[in-house]
Design a protein around this motif. Structure first.
Motif, PDB file in Angstrom:
ATOM      1  N   ARG A 221     -18.143  42.828 -39.054  1.00  0.00           N
ATOM      2  CA  ARG A 221     -16.965  42.060 -39.313  1.00  0.00           C
ATOM      3  C   ARG A 221     -15.743  42.730 -39.742  1.00  0.00           C
ATOM      4  N   ARG A 222     -16.015  43.585 -40.430  1.00  0.00           N
ATOM      5  CA  ARG A 222     -14.740  44.681 -41.108  1.00  0.00           C
ATOM      6  C   ARG A 222     -14.370  45.333 -39.853  1.00  0.00           C
ATOM      7  N   VAL A 225     -12.141  43.018 -37.738  1.00  0.00           N
ATOM      8  CA  VAL A 225     -10.937  43.032 -38.455  1.00  0.00           C
ATOM      9  C   VAL A 225      -9.869  43.994 -38.040  1.00  0.00           C
ATOM     10  N   ALA A 233      -5.269  43.794 -40.337  1.00  0.00           N
ATOM     11  CA  ALA A 233      -6.233  44.122 -41.104  1.00  0.00           C
ATOM     12  C   ALA A 233      -5.911  44.254 -42.828  1.00  0.00           C
ATOM     13  N   LEU A 236      -5.239  40.769 -44.238  1.00  0.00           N
ATOM     14  CA  LEU A 236      -6.561  40.456 -44.415  1.00  0.00           C
ATOM     15  C   LEU A 236      -7.456  40.700 -45.434  1.00  0.00           C
TER      16      LEU A 236
END
Length: 345
Positions: A221-222, A225, A233, A236
């Motif tokens: 998931r990182r 992003v 990024a 977020l």
């Protein structure tokens, strides 16, 4: 039909395609594993070989499969999956299709660390740790060169190839200086080999690779992003520089551990991510699983070629993968060097 329905349907089709290819790769992997376990001086039917792997069937078959053939096969599966996943991650983090552990010097550094550990006469159990240290050393060397000259990412791969060749030369020099009894055990670090693997090496290296791969999977998931760009990024909640460094360290560790098990096997980490993108589309968590399966299939297939097809006794599997990878790398570098096409209108 709404505009939102189209992306949802496209996503569903992509997931279905990834699942189908993953099932096909898993089935092929089981078949290749059975063939690898059953083929040799003593031929064993595929089903009997798979049964012998879990301790069932003829005691002679169980001995041959479990003690002599299975460690080599499992090493190919683990290392192939680890290298392929590491290659996929590096290409995403560098945003460069040429990035791979064997093109930026990581596997060369891992080989250097492992051979240096052999030269000191230390325990074989410390080789994975030495390989990780060597991989990190190569990454620091490459990063230092890139930072001082402020080179573009595309040029970073060319410098990485130079680092890889320099470290390979250092490994060859140490092997030449080795006593005869040590030189044979260090030869796998020149091209990569699965010969002579044992359960002790597989258990230590395999456990470390599995734990590192889990960390890579949990970080997807990182990574997704970060794929949006540093500005997005940061908006977020991520710290792009810190998160990218952490992911890079995790990936280098994974590649170094895989190299500690097989030596610097080329081509797998470079080519498999491209093949998976061609089959299943842009990278996701599902395609990363498919990448691992495809890497395992590729390395095991190359090892079967070495053992039973190519009439050269003792040929290392890395020689086969490097022969396949050289033209692939050339094509990618030519494509990267072309200027973008402009619309003539």
């Amino acid at each position: 039909m709404t505009a939102l329905a189209l992306p949802a349907r496209a996503l569903t089709r992509r997931r279905a395609r990834t699942a189908l290819w993953s099932l096909a790769a898993a089935a092929l992997l089981v078949l290749l594993t059975g063939i690898a376990l059953g083929t040799g001086q003593l031929d064993i039917p595929v089903w009997d070989a798979l049964r012998a792997l879990v301790g069932q069937g003829d005691p002679g078959n169980v001995l041959v499969v479990q003690q002599f053939r299975a460690p080599r096969v499992v090493s190919a599966l683990i290392a192939g999956a680890g290298l392929a996943v590491a290659g996929s991650m590096l290409q995403r983090l560098f945003r460069n299709p040429l990035a791979a552990p064997d093109t930026i010097g990581i596997t060369g550094g891992a080989s250097f660390g492992a051979v240096l550990m052999l030269a000191t006469g230390a325990s074989q159990q410390l080789i994975p740790l030495a390989a990780v240290g060597g991989g990190l050393l190569a990454a620091l060397l490459l990063g230092g060169l890139a930072w001082r000259s402020r080179m573009a990412v595309t040029r970073l791969v060319l410098v990485g190839l130079a680092v890889q060749q320099g470290l390979a030369a250092a490994v060859n020099l140490m092997i030449v200086r080795f006593p005869a009894e040590l030189a044979s055990s260090a030869l796998q670090w020149t091209t990569g080999s699965l010969y002579g693997r044992n359960w002790n090496e597989v258990s230590i290296g395999g456990t470390a690779i599995a734990l590192t791969a889990v960390g890579v999977l949990l970080s997807q998931r990182r990574v997704a992003v970060l794929d949006l760009g540093d500005d997005s990024a940061g908006g977020l909640g991520l710290t792009p520089a810190r998160d990218r460094l952490w992911l890079l360290l995790l990936t280098i560790t994974l590649a170094s551990l895989a190299a500690a098990l097989t030596g610097p096997v080329a081509f797998v980490a470079l080519a498999v991510p491209h093949l998976v993108r061609l089959l299943a589309g842009p990278p996701t968590l599902g395609t990363l699983g498919l990448t691992a399966l495809t890497g395992a299939v590729l390395l095991l297939s190359a090892d079967l070629l070495v053992l039973h097809v190519i009439p050269v006794h003792g040929l290392p599997v890395g020689a086969v993968t490097a022969t396949l990878g050289a033209p692939w790398l050339l094509v990618l570098m030519i494509r990267q060097g072309r200027p973008p096409q402009r619309n003539s209108r």
